[in-house]
Design an enzyme around this catalytic site. Sequence first.
Site, PDB file in Angstrom:
ATOM      1  N   SER A 160     -20.412  55.208  49.639  1.00  0.00           N
ATOM      2  CA  SER A 160     -21.172  54.889  48.432  1.00  0.00           C
ATOM      3  C   SER A 160     -21.768  53.490  48.534  1.00  0.00           C
ATOM      4  CB  SER A 160     -20.265  54.943  47.196  1.00  0.00           C
ATOM      5  OG  SER A 160     -19.671  56.207  47.044  1.00  0.00           O
ATOM      6  N   GLU A 243      -6.532  53.562  44.740  1.00  0.00           N
ATOM      7  CA  GLU A 243      -7.708  54.312  44.300  1.00  0.00           C
ATOM      8  C   GLU A 243      -7.290  55.574  43.573  1.00  0.00           C
ATOM      9  OE1 GLU A 243     -11.892  56.045  46.145  1.00  0.00           O
ATOM     10  OE2 GLU A 243     -10.118  55.939  47.413  1.00  0.00           O
TER      11      GLU A 243
END
Length: 392
Positions: A160, A243
């Site tokens: 990303s 995460e």
Amino acid sequence: MFERSYTPAEEAFRAELRAWLATNLPADPVPEDEDARRVFQRDWQRKLAAAGYVGIHWPKQHGGRGATLNEQIIFTEEMARVRAPEILDAVAVNIVGSVLLHAGTAEQKARHLPRILPADEIWCLGFSEPNAGSDLASLRTRAVLDGDHWVVNGQKVWSSKAHFADWLLLLVRTSPDVAKHKGITCLVVDMKAPGVTWRPLVQISGRREFNEVFLEDVRVPAANVVGEVNGGWPLIRAALAHERGTLWAFDFKIRLQNGSLALADLYRRAKDGAAGRGADLVTLREQVAQAHIESEVFAAHTLRILPRLAGGDAGNDAALQKLFGSEIQQRACELAMQLEGAYAQLGIGDARGIEHGDWQERYLYSRSITISSGTSEVLRNLLAQQALGLPR
């Protein structure tokens, strides 16, 4: 319902944050154009950072507030309450920042941390590869030491923000002759270095968030190793646990609560005559209520397990949160399409959703969230084997 108690000092923090948001929350919706959205989110992150509201869990000496767990919870509650927009680079704040704070050298911390909080520099991750996704330890990107530089060759995928990132947190194989988990090193790579190229992966929604990253004879200073050579796997396991755990928990807690409120708004507008499903709209009323119930149960469960998530000893809990949060969000997006009825195929009307974005885009994007950070299938296997003790 699980509830937490807060000290007077923590409630004072809530009052301070609430007053700041009342004055500083953006009045305009998040733009739909990608470039304009990026400018909007960077400006929002900088405003938050200037007030000390980015990376609040970071130590004070590195620009954070040293926030307690309760203060972090209060922060997510208040941001969800006002449906605050996302910042530009949560990955750098939460994943890159945690790695550098834990294992970075003094020089690495001084160079990078101050620029992460206000999004002065943007980061992307170089973890997954075409043949090393769920089995990340099988990665093949190689780094060979040549004097005081590592020479890197390989390919990464699903990165990303690589198309506008300044830095890449990269996993490479530095010792191919040892067990696959033991020969991995973490590097900081300049995205503008010779030999680094990227190619966008266009999503079904038309957006270009993800990229392939190619590294051809990229020379990386040896000083850019984070932690020990061949010691990258424990660092990244901790980052991925963060995460899937705290980051997903906080993020999904806000996202799901905002989503359930947006669904209720969508239902009310359709009921009042706006573009939507039509006469049988009432048949979906219970599903709208169920979406709210699921978001609140998820939020309560998040609060219950946060001490374990924050402590880093939360493999099964983190997997559970990511699994349930991603599937709850998918169901919410599917319900939004049902509420919009035939208009959902056109992407028009006044049916606006989370952060003023189109529900159509949210629905299309939601197909990916049960894949990223661990597929639902992999997570179910993990929970079956490690939490329930079932055979492989």
